[in-house]
Scaffold this active site. Sequence first.
Site: not given
Ligand code: UDX
Length: 439
Positions: A85, A264
């Site tokens: 989506t 996401c």
């Molecule tokens: C996210 C949600 O965590 C997950 O539950 C949902 O199903 C899909 O979206 P994802 O996109 O795989 O998962 O990555 P995630 O680990 O959440 O990280 C997202 C972004 O945030 C990354 O770019 C990461 O680098 C950043 N991030 C994460 C930070 O900048 N700081 C943090 O402390 C944690």
Amino acid sequence: MKISVIGCGYLGAVHAASMAELGHEVVGVDVDAAKVESLQRGAPPFHEPGFGELLGRTLASGRLTFSTDFADAAGSRVHFVCVGTPQKRGEYAADLRYVEAATEALLPVLASGDLVVGKSTVPVGTAARLAEMVEGKVPGALLAWNPEFLREGFAVQDTLHPDRLVYGLPAGADGDTARALLDEVYAQIVERGTPKVESDYATAEMVKTAANSFLATKISFINAMAELCEATGADVKLLADAIGYDDRIGRKFLNAGLGFGGGCLPKDIRAFMARAGELGADQALTFLKEVDNINMRRRIRMVELAREVCDGSLLGKRVAVLGAAFKPDSDDIRDSPALNVAAQLQLQGAVVRVTDPAAVENSRRQWPHLDYADSPEEAAEQADAVLVLTEWRQYRELDPQEFGKVVRSRRMLDGRNALDRDLWEAAGWTYRALGRRAT
Ligand code: UDX
């Protein structure tokens, strides 16, 4: 149980293989023939730790097949909708055309007693609409909403060992039927005592967008603190450690740096705002606009920091960018903060070389004008500055002494606050990071 999984991207392919691992007979359906061919051959079309082994094992068991033909979903009792989506072009709202097309394509193969299960992240209200479509066309068929919380890089683990199950169910006896089917699908997970929340459709849809909004807010909160730390000379990493010891706050998702990207979080908070606007509740989510703004400002600040370190001008400076994926252990470059910064640096006259353990191929396709290298050493050859923008283990474990031999100037910009500052400074590097004082 016979199960079909519609859409074989990060979510669907892992879900299909995981359902086969749980003992079900699964067909994964996708309109992308190349993807289906690759999956059927046991070759994962994306980088996801542990997925290759799981795919190989479940294909060999004979319980998992892939197809481009929706007709192959016929005979399955439960049909999972796992299509994307994405954000609509030029708008904040989510583009629902794939979810709608997938559900419509399923209608001719559905039989009474079948259950369609939505897993895609959708604007609240979508499930009710799709349920009408399913029940209207196929009497006796039902719909449930069962959001997925998997993180890329941990997709297999998160699917087989989720921290909770959320069932959005129809009312009354239909709800009991749908619950029973889902419990059968997830029997091993349910028996383990995994917490389960049962609700109406709207709540289940909102659980997902609320969770992602909370995570995005947490990241932007600490990044806002980083901005203040930069203004005051305080240290955001120590600050995060200190507030994180309060278990009401917790240390997870308080890593300040370049902020969030990926397929996401950014699009989900925007779609959530758009939906709130449609519902006349936009005020409730105006703070997410600020969450988005803080996040985007970090990318600009990173470029400024690089300019500062390069003596005030990026023109002709050789800059190595370590990391292109939006997070480590993934080859996903959707809305990658690292590539955003790399492109900005290049547009401002720097000579940029990007490297990544898994995402170079994808990056080259989408950003062909950037220069790519196979290793950090190659990327950093004669560099005036090195930027770590995705915290892969390989980069966290670089030896500052050895690595220092390839660069022109020992200047390290840690975009993810992931390196051991003392170690790098001891090896003669100038170390800069977002939210932390200059050396
Ligand atoms: C996210 C949600 O965590 C997950 O539950 C949902 O199903 C899909 O979206 P994802 O996109 O795989 O998962 O990555 P995630 O680990 O959440 O990280 C997202 C972004 O945030 C990354 O770019 C990461 O680098 C950043 N991030 C994460 C930070 O900048 N700081 C943090 O402390 C944690």
